[in-house]
Design a protein around this motif. Structure first.
Motif, mmCIF file in Angstrom:
data_model
loop_
_atom_site.group_PDB
_atom_site.id
_atom_site.type_symbol
_atom_site.label_atom_id
_atom_site.label_comp_id
_atom_site.label_asym_id
_atom_site.label_seq_id
_atom_site.Cartn_x
_atom_site.Cartn_y
_atom_site.Cartn_z
ATOM 1 N N HIS A 200 0.842 -1.196 0.000
ATOM 2 C CA HIS A 200 0.000 0.000 0.000
ATOM 3 C C HIS A 200 0.881 1.251 0.000
ATOM 4 O O HIS A 200 0.986 1.996 0.975
ATOM 5 N N THR A 201 1.495 1.446 -1.139
ATOM 6 C CA THR A 201 2.370 2.592 -1.369
ATOM 7 C C THR A 201 2.419 2.817 -2.864
ATOM 8 O O THR A 201 2.057 1.931 -3.643
ATOM 9 N N GLY A 202 2.842 4.006 -3.273
ATOM 10 C CA GLY A 202 2.871 4.322 -4.693
ATOM 11 C C GLY A 202 4.283 4.415 -5.226
ATOM 12 O O GLY A 202 5.242 3.924 -4.628
ATOM 13 N N LEU A 203 4.402 5.061 -6.371
ATOM 14 C CA LEU A 203 5.692 5.308 -6.996
ATOM 15 C C LEU A 203 6.100 6.748 -6.730
ATOM 16 O O LEU A 203 5.327 7.673 -6.997
ATOM 17 N N GLU B 187 5.197 10.270 -3.032
ATOM 18 C CA GLU B 187 4.117 9.302 -3.193
ATOM 19 C C GLU B 187 4.402 7.901 -2.669
ATOM 20 O O GLU B 187 3.479 7.160 -2.412
ATOM 21 N N GLY B 188 5.646 7.451 -2.529
ATOM 22 C CA GLY B 188 5.836 6.125 -2.002
ATOM 23 C C GLY B 188 7.162 5.500 -2.364
ATOM 24 O O GLY B 188 8.037 6.125 -2.968
ATOM 25 N N ILE B 189 7.290 4.211 -1.998
ATOM 26 C CA ILE B 189 8.562 3.506 -2.151
ATOM 27 C C ILE B 189 8.405 2.277 -3.039
ATOM 28 O O ILE B 189 9.101 1.282 -2.867
ATOM 29 N N HIS C 235 -3.716 6.843 -5.242
ATOM 30 C CA HIS C 235 -4.929 6.969 -6.065
ATOM 31 C C HIS C 235 -4.609 7.197 -7.538
ATOM 32 O O HIS C 235 -5.475 7.664 -8.291
ATOM 33 N N LEU C 236 -3.417 6.854 -7.970
ATOM 34 C CA LEU C 236 -3.036 7.024 -9.365
ATOM 35 C C LEU C 236 -3.221 5.717 -10.134
ATOM 36 O O LEU C 236 -3.500 4.671 -9.553
ATOM 37 N N ARG D 210 6.264 -1.635 -15.985
ATOM 38 C CA ARG D 210 7.440 -2.277 -15.405
ATOM 39 C C ARG D 210 8.136 -1.296 -14.454
ATOM 40 O O ARG D 210 8.281 -0.105 -14.763
ATOM 41 N N VAL D 211 8.584 -1.804 -13.324
ATOM 42 C CA VAL D 211 9.408 -1.047 -12.391
ATOM 43 C C VAL D 211 10.583 -1.934 -12.028
ATOM 44 O O VAL D 211 10.392 -3.070 -11.584
ATOM 45 N N ALA D 212 11.774 -1.439 -12.262
ATOM 46 C CA ALA D 212 12.994 -2.238 -12.069
ATOM 47 C C ALA D 212 12.881 -3.562 -12.821
ATOM 48 O O ALA D 212 13.357 -4.601 -12.367
#
Length: 660
Positions: free
Chosen positions: A252-255, A262-264, A283-284, A303-305
């Motif tokens: 429960h975190t964003g980018l 916004e998050g990790i 909320h994105l 994709r992330v990493a």
């Protein structure tokens, strides 16, 4: 051939399913199109992961505050999309990423106690046969007893690896967690030749550790929390030892975007052992067509990493879909490829007849129907009347009646509560925030209360969160800093220039506040003292000018009681720590309700401001400001800014031209 991929195909499947007799939503319809082979290779299978996040108790697609159905949001309108996605891929997982228990009158009523039925949100998720979920920060808003009761009713595992009843002395693996840190789900999936393979899928849950601060009134001395990355790094090897072939992380975190607020999600994606992630909180929507400033993020591909990641909006606006192509080799399974998308519920629902939407939501409606009817009866209960319109259309640029009502209710409550105490003689001020003022909630996310009866639903329209009232002692200097943080909402404008953007899109809308009981001006032509994250970046800069009370300048050592809410008082948005002088754990909504009941009538005289705020005049300067579609009906509240309509934005906001 492969599983259904795109919204148009899913729409056709949903419509086709709707033409048949309804089947329980826990299984695809028997006459649904047969799934296509998962892959062309015999050593590959396909796992479809369906995900929701930040549902905020939007179950039956109904806005209780505005007393109207919602189109294109909520589980009721998503049910057909879920059924179609399942029909295209047997063995699909349905997961939720937290913030499901709070956000509507349905949840607020369920939290009041004395219930004999299953919590309506849990009942809805049971009806849709969710496979697993994690806890978001808003699950804790009503306290642990409400949360514990709700989780006990879930027919699916709810996991969180970093929220603790007791911290283990030997590290995370010895923690006594509030919920199981993870779950392992079994699936049998067919490869390209039809041969079955048994997979064990690990679901790791992570919750914002900031809950300890944001809900400290409920959690202080009761819970602990570890950072997400620390808990995940410790639990991932344990998951593999427990037999997980694949690990999906519900975080429960964003980018983190510009400024890192916004998050990790990026840091989590880089951890070895996580194969795919579902994100949320901000909320994105992800993936999307835009660009991300971090090279590790491929927003178009999801994709992330290098790992598949989905973030499906909020309030049931999107269904996240990750089609993971898994390949077996050397005794283990790896993600050989993935297709990631966030399907818009509004776009799919727009192509379905109302009967089709209702049919797929039939089991869900049976589960929640009694609670829905109870919520309607409760929110329609009349409290008083208003002779003035209450709107947040211009609440970010002008002193409006809706926020004065909020602030005056808190001031009235505090004066009563502080009578006879050492703080009785201090001036009382109050924060007032326009919580429904567009932003990521969209163009319908505005308070718009016409003159006439005031009901319980209007209380939640003005104040949608279960925060409690807290009074803190502040100096004039601290008060000025609070206002400077709020003034970071505005982009810096150039005097004499036309058509400039006024609102900084990086600033979180909920962090803006006004203060009732004093007067001040904000000059957006001056540089901001704080950045959108609330960090001090220009120590010499000042935007808040002419800070006065009763016409007298506020001195740095003046003392006030500032009545705010438990979230702000926790320091979640910066500032503090402050000395608390009032904290009876009374809900802000209850204070507002009681104020309306006592007043009976809300009129121009009861809201007449002795003090107020405004933007500093900048002759020859105009700005653009986006508001709700009906904003011009309330232009009298910002008459000094001479609002002019400048068309609609692509998102449906009314663009306005304002003259500073």
């Amino acid at each position: 051939m492969r599983p259904a991929r795109h919204g148009a195909t899913l729409l056709k499947l949903a419509a086709g399913l709707a033409e048949r007799e309804p089947e329980p939503l826990t299984q695809p319809a028997e006459t649904a199109p047969l799934p296509e082979p998962a892959a062309d290779r015999q050593d590959e299978v396909l796992l479809r992961v369906l995900a929701t996040t930040d549902l905020h108790a939007n179950i039956l697609s109904y806005d209780y505050a505005a007393n109207r159905p919602l189109h294109g949001q909520g589980l009721a309108q998503m049910a057909g999309l879920i059924a179609a996605a399942r029909a295209g891929a047997p063995g699909a997982l349905l997961l939720d990423n937290g913030d499901f228990l709070q956000g509507s009158a349905l949840a607020d009523l369920a939290a009041q106690g004395g219930r004999r039925r299953v919590h309506p949100v849990i009942g809805a998720m049971n009806a849709l046969a969710y496979d697993a979920a994690t806890l978001g920060n808003h699950e804790f808003n009503y306290g642990l007893p409400v949360l514990d009761r709700a989780l006990a009713e879930a027919r699916f595992p709810v996991v969180s690896a970093n929220v603790l009843r007791r911290r283990g002395e030997g590290g995370p693996l010895e923690d006594d967690t509030l919920a199981p840190p993870y779950a392992i789900l079994d699936r049998v999936l067919a490869d390209g030749s039809g041969r079955p393979h048994r997979l064990r899928i690990g679901i790791l849950g992570l919750t914002p550790p900031e809950i300890l601060r944001w809900d400290q009134a409920h959690l202080s001395g009761r819970l602990d929390a570890r950072p997400m990355v620390e808990a995940a790094r410790a639990r991932l090897p344990e998951l593999r030892r427990a037999g997980a072939d694949l690990v999906i992380c519900l975080a429960h975190t964003g980018l983190a975007g510009p400024g890192g607020r916004e998050g990790i999600g990026i840091e989590l994606a880089e951890l070895p052992g996580i194969d795919a992630l579902v994100l949320g909180h901000s909320h994105l929507v992800f993936p999307h067509r835009g660009l991300h400033p971090d090279a590790r993020v491929d927003a178009a591909a999801g994709r992330v990493a290098g790992k598949p990641v989905v973030q499906p909006g909020h309030s049931g606006s999107h269904l996240g879909i990750m089609d993971l192509r898994l390949r077996r080799g050397a005794g283990s399974w790896t993600v050989a490829g993935a297709e990631v998308r966030a399907e818009s519920v509004s776009e799919v629902a727009a192509g379905l007849p109302a009967a089709a939407i209702r049919r797929h939501a039939e089991e869900l409606r049976r589960a929640v129907g009694p609670d829905h009817r109870a919520a309607l009866a409760w929110t329609r209960r009349e409290l008083g009347r208003t002779e003035v319109a209450l709107s947040t259309a211009f609440a970010q640029v002008a002193d409006v009646a809706a926020l004065r009502l909020l602030g005056l209710a808190k001031i009235d409550h505090a004066r009563r509560a502080l009578a006879g105490t050492a703080w009785e003689g201090l001036p009382v001020l109050a924060t007032a925030t326009p919580y429904r003022a567009g932003g990521r909630g969209g163009p319908l996310n505005y308070t718009r209360i016409a003159p006439g009866p005031l009901s319980v639903r209007h209380v939640f329209d003005l104040y949608p969160f279960p925060n409690t009232v807290v009074g803190v002692l502040v100096t004039g200097a601290e008060l000025a800093e609070e206002l400077e943080r709020a003034a970071a909402l505005y982009a810096q404008v150039v005097p004499g220039r036309a058509e400039q953007r006024l609102i900084d899109p990086a600033f979180p809308a909920h962090a803006f506040t006004t203060v009732i009981g004093i007067s001040y001006r904000i000059d957006p032509s001056l540089p901001a003292r704080y950045d959108p994250r609330g960090a001090l970046v220009r120590p010499q800069a000042r935007r808040v000018l002419e800070l006065r009370r009763g016409g007298v300048p506020v001195r740095p050592d003046d003392r006030f009681v500032l009545v705010t809410n438990s979230f702000r008082a926790s320091g979640a948005l910066g500032g503090g720590p402050f000395e608390v002088v009032l904290d009876r754990h009374e809900l802000c909504t209850a204070i507002l309700r009681d104020h309306i009941l006592r007043q009976g009538r809300i009129g121009p005289d009861t809201l007449a401001p002795a003090e107020g705020w405004s933007l500093r005049p900048l002759p020859g300067t105009s700005v653009v400001y986006d508001s709700g579609p009906e904003a011009m009906e309330h232009r009298s509240e910002a008459a000094h800014l001479r609002p002019e309509g400048a068309g609609l934005t692509a998102e449906g906001f009314q663009r306005l031209r304002l003259y500073l």
